[in-house]
Design an enzyme around this catalytic site. Structure first.
Site, short mmCIF file in Angstrom:
data_model
loop_
_atom_site.label_atom_id
_atom_site.label_comp_id
_atom_site.label_asym_id
_atom_site.label_seq_id
_atom_site.Cartn_x
_atom_site.Cartn_y
_atom_site.Cartn_z
N GLU A 107 0.82 -1.22 0.00
CA GLU A 107 0.00 0.00 0.00
C GLU A 107 0.85 1.27 0.00
O GLU A 107 1.69 1.46 0.89
CB GLU A 107 -0.92 -0.01 1.24
N LYS A 153 -7.13 -0.78 11.81
CA LYS A 153 -6.49 -1.17 10.54
C LYS A 153 -5.29 -0.26 10.28
O LYS A 153 -4.24 -0.70 9.80
CB LYS A 153 -7.51 -1.08 9.40
N ASP A 176 4.76 -14.03 11.66
CA ASP A 176 3.42 -14.54 11.32
C ASP A 176 2.40 -13.40 11.45
O ASP A 176 2.00 -13.02 12.55
CB ASP A 176 3.09 -15.71 12.27
N HIS A 178 -2.55 10.11 -0.88
CA HIS A 178 -2.76 8.81 -1.52
C HIS A 178 -2.80 8.94 -3.03
O HIS A 178 -2.27 8.11 -3.74
CB HIS A 178 -4.12 8.25 -1.08
C1 MEV Z 1 -5.70 3.18 5.34
O1 MEV Z 1 -4.86 2.12 4.98
C2 MEV Z 1 -5.74 3.36 6.84
C3 MEV Z 1 -6.70 4.43 7.36
O2 MEV Z 1 -8.00 4.16 6.87
C4 MEV Z 1 -6.66 4.36 8.86
C5 MEV Z 1 -7.70 5.21 9.55
O3 MEV Z 1 -8.75 5.51 8.96
O4 MEV Z 1 -7.44 5.58 10.73
C6 MEV Z 1 -6.33 5.79 6.86
#
Ligand code: MEV
Length: 426
Positions: A83, A261, A277, A375
């Site tokens: 990513e 995430k 892992d 991004h």
């Molecule tokens: C993207 O890989 C991760 C985010 O969505 C984390 C978040 O929203 O805090 C930007």
């Protein structure tokens, strides 16, 4: 040269110059440098011994994040990830945290839990007592399986017993607590759990089914803390925005999942680079996030008395620096050398700090300009590559799309064709 991970403009350098800096930082050999630069560094025969039915080797980009200062030590942090933006985000956040003195990180001892599922006992409470009264013998059988681990100061240390209600009636769940030292530990724990099971059946008259490590590694936690001065963040408003983002995640599991995430973006990239892992880490993290019965953000954010931002992250971190792929994959070995970590606990401290850094970067971006701007630049480059741009054409196509505000595959193709036509004509 002072050994620092603060390397302004690192991202602008050609790959070869970056590798030179990393070589000096980590005292890499010429062979290690060649392995980094050679996309065929995991030989097929090695790959064939790692898993079954191998038909090739799958590559991902290998980068280092800069600026990390953790417990007063400088780290260049290897990250493997598909990513865009994650490495830049970690480096940026680490730079801000550095201005506040760096990350403070710590870990509990590296204790993993092995579960032994005992069924078909007449009286679960009596079985529990029988098991606990035989604790010393159970630990002895477990430790006979791994004399080297015991010699290193690790091994099975304790036994806990829980009685749980299930759809198949009450079960007695034995937890074998094993200090796995510098290993991830699943193998050592599983071997011990299998070895003690017959003895547990003998003393209780019950039947054991499962004997397996638990990925909810609550006895093996890593914690990181940081303070970022408000001026470095961009002012009071940004602090306020991040506190609102945190409040949102704390109140709403839909948001908490995405918040977490963002943390795992950093944690997993380092796990991949070091051959750890990743599924075990994901399982542990999300189960820990829900341990209260409600899915919550793994990190917390608050304002200090001076109005600065303080962040804290605690999560299970079952990682190793010996055994498994960490010592088989040549690139994982190099990643560990670049990190310069001496123990699995030190690696866990780095990883929890990177998780906190990626969380900070995401919340800052989300609370201000949004994440799409950053991004999209990288996305534009990826689109350019996807439609066949090479060399300088990649940046030319990407820059045009950004300028036009149209970052789409068809547009990338059109611009590329136009540029190629112009180049032919001139
Ligand atoms: C993207 O890989 C991760 C985010 O969505 C984390 C978040 O929203 O805090 C930007």
């Amino acid at each position: 040269m002072k050994r620092t991970s603060r390397i302004p403009g690192f991202y602008k350098l050609p790959i070869i110059e970056r590798v030179k800096i990393v070589k000096e930082f980590a005292e890499l050999t010429d062979e290690e440098v060649s392995a980094l630069l050679n996309t065929g560094s995991l030989p097929l025969d090695l790959a064939d011994r790692m898993i079954e039915n191998v038909i090739g080797v799958f590559h991902l980009p290998f980068a280092v994040a800069t600026n990390f200062l953790i417990n007063g030590k400088d780290y260049l942090v290897p990250m493997v990830i598909e990513e865009p933006s994650v490495v830049a985000a970690a480096s940026n956040a680490a730079k801000m945290v550095r201005a506040g003195g760096g990350f403070k990180a710590e870990t509990t001892p590296p204790v993993m839990i092995g579960q032994i599922q005992l069924t078909n006992v007449k009286d679960p409470v009596e079985a529990k007592e029988q098991i606990l009264s035989e604790k010393e013998k159970i630990l002895e059988i477990a430790n006979e399986q791994d004399p080297i681990l015991v010699k290193l100061g690790g091994g099975a240390k304790d036994v806990e017993v829980r009685i749980i209600d299930t759809i198949k009636g009450p079960m007695v769940i034995v937890h074998l607590l094993v200090d796995v030292r510098d290993a991830m530990g699943a193998n050592a724990v599983n071997t011990m759990a299998e070895a003690v099971a017959p003895y547990i059946e003998k003393i209780t008259g019950g039947k054991v089914y499962l004997r397996i490590v638990s990925n909810l590694a609550v006895k093996r936690l890593a914690r990181a803390e940081c303070v970022v001065p408000k001026e470095v963040l961009g002012g009071e408003d940004v602090v306020e925005g991040i506190l609102y983002a945190y409040a949102f995640a704390k109140a709403d599991p839909y948001r908490a999942a995405t918040h977490n995430k963002g943390i795992m973006n950093g944690v997993i990239a380092v796990a991949l680079a070091t051959g750890n892992d990743t599924r075990a880490l994901e399982a542990g993290a999300h189960a820990y996030a829900a341990i209260t019965g409600r899915y919550l953000p793994l990190s917390t954010w608050e304002m200090t008395e001076k109005g600065d931002l303080r962040g804290f992250l605690e999560m299970p971190m079952a990682v190793g620096i010996v055994g498994g792929a960490t010592r088989v994959n040549p690139l994982a070995k190099i990643a560990l050398k670049i990190l310069g970590v001496k123990t699995a606990s030190e690696l866990a401290q780095v990883m929890v700090s990177v998780g906190l850094a990626n969380n900070l970067a995401a919340l800052k971006a989300l609370a201000t300009e949004g994440i799409q701007k950053g991004h999209m630049k990288l996305h534009a480059r990826n689109l350019a590559i996807a439609v066949g741009a090479t060399g300088e054409l990649i940046d030319l196509v990407a820059e045009r799309m950004i300028k036009e505000g149209k970052i789409r595959m068809e547009r990338a193709r059109e611009i590329l064709e136009e540029l190629k036509r112009k180049m032919k004509a001139s």
